[in-house]
Structure formats: structure tokens, C-alpha cells
Enzyme design. Structure first.
Site, mmCIF file in Angstrom:
data_model
loop_
_atom_site.group_PDB
_atom_site.id
_atom_site.type_symbol
_atom_site.label_atom_id
_atom_site.label_comp_id
_atom_site.label_asym_id
_atom_site.label_seq_id
_atom_site.Cartn_x
_atom_site.Cartn_y
_atom_site.Cartn_z
ATOM 1 N N LYS A 123 -41.488 -38.960 25.366
ATOM 2 C CA LYS A 123 -40.128 -39.393 25.020
ATOM 3 C C LYS A 123 -39.512 -40.106 26.211
ATOM 4 C CE LYS A 123 -38.811 -35.627 21.892
ATOM 5 N NZ LYS A 123 -37.794 -34.569 21.733
ATOM 6 N N ARG A 177 -42.859 -56.092 26.127
ATOM 7 C CA ARG A 177 -43.201 -55.342 24.901
ATOM 8 C C ARG A 177 -44.065 -54.118 25.165
ATOM 9 N NH1 ARG A 177 -43.681 -60.630 22.784
ATOM 10 N NH2 ARG A 177 -41.881 -61.106 21.489
ATOM 11 N N LYS A 198 -46.790 -26.564 26.275
ATOM 12 C CA LYS A 198 -46.040 -27.681 25.697
ATOM 13 C C LYS A 198 -46.992 -28.729 25.115
ATOM 14 C CE LYS A 198 -42.696 -31.323 25.951
ATOM 15 N NZ LYS A 198 -41.578 -32.040 26.548
ATOM 16 N N GLU A 230 -42.602 -35.417 16.496
ATOM 17 C CA GLU A 230 -41.572 -34.422 16.164
ATOM 18 C C GLU A 230 -41.168 -34.436 14.694
ATOM 19 O OE1 GLU A 230 -38.436 -34.295 19.065
ATOM 20 O OE2 GLU A 230 -37.605 -32.470 18.223
ATOM 21 N N GLU A 264 -36.836 -23.504 31.517
ATOM 22 C CA GLU A 264 -37.732 -24.096 30.508
ATOM 23 C C GLU A 264 -39.070 -23.345 30.446
ATOM 24 O OE1 GLU A 264 -36.820 -26.460 28.395
ATOM 25 O OE2 GLU A 264 -35.143 -27.494 29.356
ATOM 26 N N ASN A 280 -37.118 -26.820 20.992
ATOM 27 C CA ASN A 280 -35.662 -26.923 21.101
ATOM 28 C C ASN A 280 -34.965 -25.571 21.114
ATOM 29 O OD1 ASN A 280 -35.413 -29.762 21.242
ATOM 30 N ND2 ASN A 280 -35.915 -29.855 19.063
ATOM 31 N N HIS A 323 -27.161 -27.882 24.523
ATOM 32 C CA HIS A 323 -26.587 -29.234 24.541
ATOM 33 C C HIS A 323 -25.078 -29.201 24.356
ATOM 34 C CE1 HIS A 323 -30.729 -31.100 23.380
ATOM 35 N NE2 HIS A 323 -30.547 -31.116 24.690
ATOM 36 N N ARG A 381 -42.983 -29.147 16.452
ATOM 37 C CA ARG A 381 -42.487 -29.487 17.785
ATOM 38 C C ARG A 381 -41.033 -29.036 17.977
ATOM 39 N NH1 ARG A 381 -43.518 -35.164 21.062
ATOM 40 N NH2 ARG A 381 -42.153 -34.762 22.834
ATOM 41 N N HIS A 417 -28.881 -28.804 33.086
ATOM 42 C CA HIS A 417 -29.488 -28.627 31.764
ATOM 43 C C HIS A 417 -30.140 -27.239 31.628
ATOM 44 C CE1 HIS A 417 -31.712 -29.626 28.134
ATOM 45 N NE2 HIS A 417 -32.829 -29.258 28.740
ATOM 46 N N HIS A 463 -31.637 -25.002 22.818
ATOM 47 C CA HIS A 463 -31.108 -26.329 23.132
ATOM 48 C C HIS A 463 -29.948 -26.770 22.245
ATOM 49 C CE1 HIS A 463 -34.451 -26.591 25.833
ATOM 50 N NE2 HIS A 463 -34.157 -27.831 26.182
HETATM 51 N N1 LIG Z 1 -38.267 -36.923 27.946
HETATM 52 C C1 LIG Z 1 -38.165 -35.630 27.720
HETATM 53 O O1 LIG Z 1 -38.906 -35.057 26.919
HETATM 54 C C2 LIG Z 1 -37.159 -34.852 28.480
HETATM 55 C C3 LIG Z 1 -37.195 -33.467 28.426
HETATM 56 C C4 LIG Z 1 -36.278 -32.747 29.168
HETATM 57 C C5 LIG Z 1 -35.327 -33.421 29.932
HETATM 58 N N2 LIG Z 1 -35.316 -34.767 29.954
HETATM 59 C C6 LIG Z 1 -34.335 -35.500 30.776
HETATM 60 O O2 LIG Z 1 -34.528 -35.132 32.131
HETATM 61 C C7 LIG Z 1 -33.303 -35.331 32.821
HETATM 62 C C8 LIG Z 1 -33.073 -34.170 33.759
HETATM 63 O O3 LIG Z 1 -34.150 -34.101 34.661
HETATM 64 P P1 LIG Z 1 -33.997 -33.417 36.088
HETATM 65 O O4 LIG Z 1 -33.379 -32.100 35.938
HETATM 66 O O5 LIG Z 1 -35.305 -33.522 36.740
HETATM 67 O O6 LIG Z 1 -32.872 -34.317 36.794
HETATM 68 P P2 LIG Z 1 -32.963 -35.498 37.850
HETATM 69 O O7 LIG Z 1 -34.033 -36.432 37.528
HETATM 70 O O8 LIG Z 1 -31.598 -36.060 37.979
HETATM 71 O O9 LIG Z 1 -33.326 -34.746 39.203
HETATM 72 C C9 LIG Z 1 -32.445 -33.773 39.695
HETATM 73 C C10 LIG Z 1 -32.065 -34.025 41.154
HETATM 74 O O10 LIG Z 1 -33.147 -33.649 41.993
HETATM 75 C C11 LIG Z 1 -33.433 -34.676 42.923
HETATM 76 N N3 LIG Z 1 -34.860 -34.575 43.191
HETATM 77 C C12 LIG Z 1 -35.864 -34.855 42.353
HETATM 78 N N4 LIG Z 1 -37.030 -34.509 42.886
HETATM 79 C C13 LIG Z 1 -36.767 -34.012 44.108
HETATM 80 C C14 LIG Z 1 -37.568 -33.455 45.118
HETATM 81 N N5 LIG Z 1 -38.889 -33.306 44.982
HETATM 82 N N6 LIG Z 1 -36.959 -33.063 46.261
HETATM 83 C C15 LIG Z 1 -35.614 -33.163 46.400
HETATM 84 N N7 LIG Z 1 -34.806 -33.644 45.443
HETATM 85 C C16 LIG Z 1 -35.385 -34.060 44.323
HETATM 86 C C17 LIG Z 1 -33.009 -35.926 42.223
HETATM 87 O O11 LIG Z 1 -32.771 -36.942 43.158
HETATM 88 C C18 LIG Z 1 -31.749 -35.453 41.497
HETATM 89 O O12 LIG Z 1 -30.650 -35.481 42.354
HETATM 90 C C19 LIG Z 1 -32.239 -35.516 31.778
HETATM 91 O O13 LIG Z 1 -31.843 -36.866 31.736
HETATM 92 C C20 LIG Z 1 -32.928 -35.141 30.471
HETATM 93 O O14 LIG Z 1 -32.426 -35.852 29.369
HETATM 94 C C21 LIG Z 1 -36.203 -35.489 29.247
HETATM 95 ZN ZN LIG Z 2 -34.721 -28.808 27.948
#
Ligand SMILES: NC(=O)c1ccc[n+]([C@@H]2O[C@H](COP(=O)([O-])OP(=O)(O)OC[C@H]3O[C@@H](n4cnc5c(N)ncnc54)[C@H](O)[C@@H]3O)[C@@H](O)[C@H]2O)c1
Ligand SMILES: [Zn+2]
Length: 375
Positions: free
Chosen positions: A150, A128, A234, A244, A192, A252, A259, A248, A271, A255
Site C-alpha cells: 500500500k 507509469r 502479516k 484487501e 502493532e 485492522n 483512527h 486481510r 499511530h 484501528h
Molecule cells: N502502507 C501501509 O500499509 C502502512 C501501514 C501502517 C502505517 N502506514 C503509514 O506509516 C506512517 C507512520 O510511519 P512511522 O510511524 O514510521 O512515521 P514516520 O515515517 O514519520 O517516522 C517517525 C519518525 O521517526 C524518525 N525516524 C525514522 N527512522 C528513524 C531512525 N532509524 N532513527 C531515528 N529517527 C528515525 C522519522 O524521521 C520521523 O520523525 C503513516 O503515514 C501511516 O499512514 C502505512
Molecule cells: Zn497500524
């Protein structure tokens, strides 16, 4: 024993989470142990990371937690967005249960946004809810995903549709970890950061444009400044509107279109690249609708190009993009909503005090044809 007909009221004001620290310092992940022990004391630490990130960066972190007296174990999962699923969530929680992790557990999320969302959701639901410490390793995860609480997973019906708000106990950002990150992921993160400047801070926006080359070359001091400023921007927005309900939504910007582009590409487009093109499209449509100052879209495009980001997203079916947008989580009654700039450095508030706008169909379709349609 409650008497029949009695209504008990719980105070909903317990919902917002307490404040937490975000520490941004080169090398901080290697001396994380004492910091984590202080804010998230636990008898066992589950470090959750995708396999390739674990191979690169887990050792120092585990050693540091153990040196501070913590019992820490590594749980890895497959890399990439395709692992952000219920299946991975159940696998991780089952493995933690089998290993005897109880309520006195803290989760450490090591990796990009996928790890942050997935491990954050494991923490939100395990017993939980147990504390989570975020240790983001991509630029996107540092300046975006790890701040704001999030968490969630992707399901067949769409991305991030099952999840929870679960604020971290601590966020440790180590810009030195970005040295191993592929440059396209650095670019995607910069999109971003450019967004943060575009919606909130014109000086920062110009600073990124001036230093794009050094940032992409991995200048550690400049990268630390960038992470710090983006997080500051942020965090201020999130602090004001943690769940949100209102302003907030300005985060977006770019986005709604972004998206739709990601979706249309079958999620092969990064992304940040989709958001880059999405920001240009939304700025162009905003200009056409008389909401955004003219010249804004071209200024955005210049800065994005300086960072090696696309301002034209490829060849997509515009009707398909429009249909995808009407299904967006933020759409109201099938009408997509957009966070729009007033100018570089500020967003436009809509009638009724909201921060999202509907756009005239023609303005939107024209911008989509220009940015993402056939040339
Ligand atoms: N929670 C939120 O507010 C929020 C906001 C924006 C995005 N997101 C989420 O984030 C995700 C995308 O994140 P991302 O772009 O970081 O993708 P990811 O986590 O898949 O990382 C991208 C790639 O980089 C590699 N990697 C990570 N760190 C590394 C490092 N230091 N050295 C070498 N390789 C490395 C990973 O293994 C992966 O292959 C999506 O799922 C999206 O929905 C969430
Ligand atoms: Zn984004």
C-alpha cells in the site's frame, strides 16, 4: 484496427504482483547494493528519504549501491506526516525529472512509514510505475507499512485517500537502524506487534509480554526475532488477500477506534499509541457484544502496559469519536465496521463470511467512554 462493435478483453489476472523477498538482518542496509542490483536492475537509483533519516542512515546505503556499480542519488524531503502530501510528491517527481531520471529508474524508500508510503507512491506513478525497494527505518515501517504494497499520500479530506497498490521489488529490514529510533516510536511499533499476536498467535503475544523490557532496551537479537515473526504473520495474511477483499481486514483490529482517536487528537497522538487504546476499546466492546471472550481486554491491557503503551487515551468527546468512525474508509453506509478478536490469538468471523463486524451502539459507546472518555 478494431472493428466497430468488437470487445477486447484484457486478462485481469495480471494484477497480482510477483513474489518478492523480505530480508531481515542486522547490517543488511550497509550491503544492500548487490541485493538491490539483482532484483531491481536500473541505470539510476533515486534514494528518497526524509532529511533527518538521510543524515543518519543514507551514507552507507548510497555507498553500497555505488560500490555495486549503480548510479545513486539522494533526494530528501521534510520530516513527518505533514510532508506526506501531493506537494512533496510533485516536488520529488519534478526533481527526478529535472535530473533526467527515465524509465530505467528504481526508487529506494529509506525511512519510516511516511517515506515508504510517499516514495512508494512516487515509484507507483513515476513514468507509469518503476520498481521500489523498501528500506524501513522504524519498527512500525518494518513490521507494518513496508509489507503489503500500500502506498499513498494524505489529502485535505483525510489520510491515505490518494494512493496505489505497488508491491516492492525487495524489502531490506536492518534492525540495527532502530538503535537511533526514539523510544516512543519503538513503543508505537510494539503496539502493532502486539496486534499481530492478538489476532493470530497467542504464543507470540505472550513472548512479547515476557520480553517487553529487553525489547525496549534495544536487545538486537530479540528485536530481529520480533520483526521476523511479525512480518511472517502479516505477510501470510497479505499473500492470501493482496487487495484487501476479505481476511486481510483482521489487520485492522484496533484501528477503527485508533483512527478516530488519531483524528480527534489532531494527529498529535502516535499511530501506535492510538491503536493500543483502540485495541482495548474494541476488545471491551467485543466482549460486551458477546463476540470476544471475556478477559481478553484485560489481558491485552496488561501486555500493552508492559510495553509502556497507553490503555487509556485521554479525554475525548465520545460522540465526536463515533461520528469520525462512521466516516471511516471501511464504514458501510455510515456504520463503522470492526475487526474483532474471538480470543487472544484469533479473530472472529462474522455472518456471511466477512471478517468485520458492526457493534451495538451501547457496547461501543460504553467502551469508548471507558477507554477514551472523561474519567
Ligand atoms: N502502507 C501501509 O500499509 C502502512 C501501514 C501502517 C502505517 N502506514 C503509514 O506509516 C506512517 C507512520 O510511519 P512511522 O510511524 O514510521 O512515521 P514516520 O515515517 O514519520 O517516522 C517517525 C519518525 O521517526 C524518525 N525516524 C525514522 N527512522 C528513524 C531512525 N532509524 N532513527 C531515528 N529517527 C528515525 C522519522 O524521521 C520521523 O520523525 C503513516 O503515514 C501511516 O499512514 C502505512
Ligand atoms: Zn497500524
Amino acid at each position: 484496427v478494431p472493428v466497430d462493435g468488437t470487445t477486447l478483453t484484457l486478462n485481469p489476472a495480471t494484477r497480482p504482483a510477483p513474489a518478492y523477498d523480505i530480508i531481515i538482518r542486522s547490517g543488511v542496509s550497509a550491503d544492500a547494493g548487490p541485493l538491490i542490483a539483482t532484483v531491481a536492475p536500473a541505470s539510476r537509483y533515486a534514494v528518497l528519504a526524509p532529511a533527518p533519516v538521510a543524515a543518519l542512515h543514507a551514507e552507507h546505503l548510497l555507498a553500497s549501491i555505488r560500490a555495486a556499480g549503480g548510479h545513486a542519488e539522494l533526494f530528501t524531503f521534510p520530516d513527518g506526516e505533514s510532508a506526506k502530501t501531493r506537494a512533496t510528491w510533485s516536488d520529488l517527481t519534478d526533481r527526478m525529472l529535472a535530473a533526467g531520471y527515465g524509465r530505467d529508474t528504481a526508487v529506494v524508500a529509506l525511512g519510516g512509514g511516511v517515506a515508504g508510503d510517499l516514495a512508494g507512491f512516487v515509484a507507483a506513478t513515476y513514468m507509469r510505475g518503476v520498481p521500489v525497494v523498501q528500506v524501513p527505518t522504524t519498527l512500525l515501517a518494518m513490521i507494518d507499512a513496508s509489507v503489503g504494497g500500500k502506498t499513498g499520500i494524505d489529502v485535505a479530506a483525510g489520510k491515505n485517500l490518494v494512493g496505489a497498490f505497488h508491491q516492492p521489488a525487495l524489502v531490506l529490514m536492518d534492525p540495527a537502524l532502530l538503535r537511533t529510533l526514539p523510544v516512543d516510536h519503538l513503543r508505537a511499533g510494539l503496539a502493532e506487534a502486539i496486534k499481530h499476536g492478538a489476532i493470530l498467535d497467542a504464543d507470540y503475544f505472550d513472548w512479547i509480554a515476557r520480553h517487553a523490557g529487553e525489547l525496549l532496551a534495544g536487545d538486537a537479537a530479540l528485536m530481529t526475532r520480533l520483526v521476523a515473526r511479525s512480518v511472517e504473520l502479516k505477510a501470510a495474511v497479505v499473500a492470501e488477500d493482496p487487495l484487501e477483499h476479505g481476511r486481510r481486514a483482521i489487520l485492522n483490529f484496533g484501528h477503527t477506534v485508533g483512527h478516530a482517536l488519531e483524528h480527534a487528537s489532531g494527529y498529535t497522538m502516535l499511530h501506535g499509541f492510538a491503536v493500543a487504546a483502540g485495541m482495548v476499546a474494541e476488545a471491551e466492546a467485543g466482549e460486551a457484544a458477546g463476540i470476544t471472550a471475556s478477559g481478553t481486554a484485560s489481558r491485552l491491557a496488561d501486555t500493552l502496559r508492559a510495553c509502556g503503551l497507553p490503555t487509556h487515551a485521554g479525554t475525548f468527546d465520545v460522540d465526536g469519536l463515533l461520528a469520525a468512525m462512521s466516516l471511516d474508509k471501511k464504514a458501510r453506509g455510515g456504520t463503522p465496521r470492526f475487526a474483532l478478536l474471538q480470543h487472544v490469538g484469533g479473530c472472529a468471523q462474522a455472518a456471511g463470511g466477512t471478517w468485520t463486524h458492526a457493534l451495538p451502539h451501547n457496547a461501543l459507546a460504553a467502551a469508548l467512554r471507558h477507554v477514551a472518555g472523561a474519567r
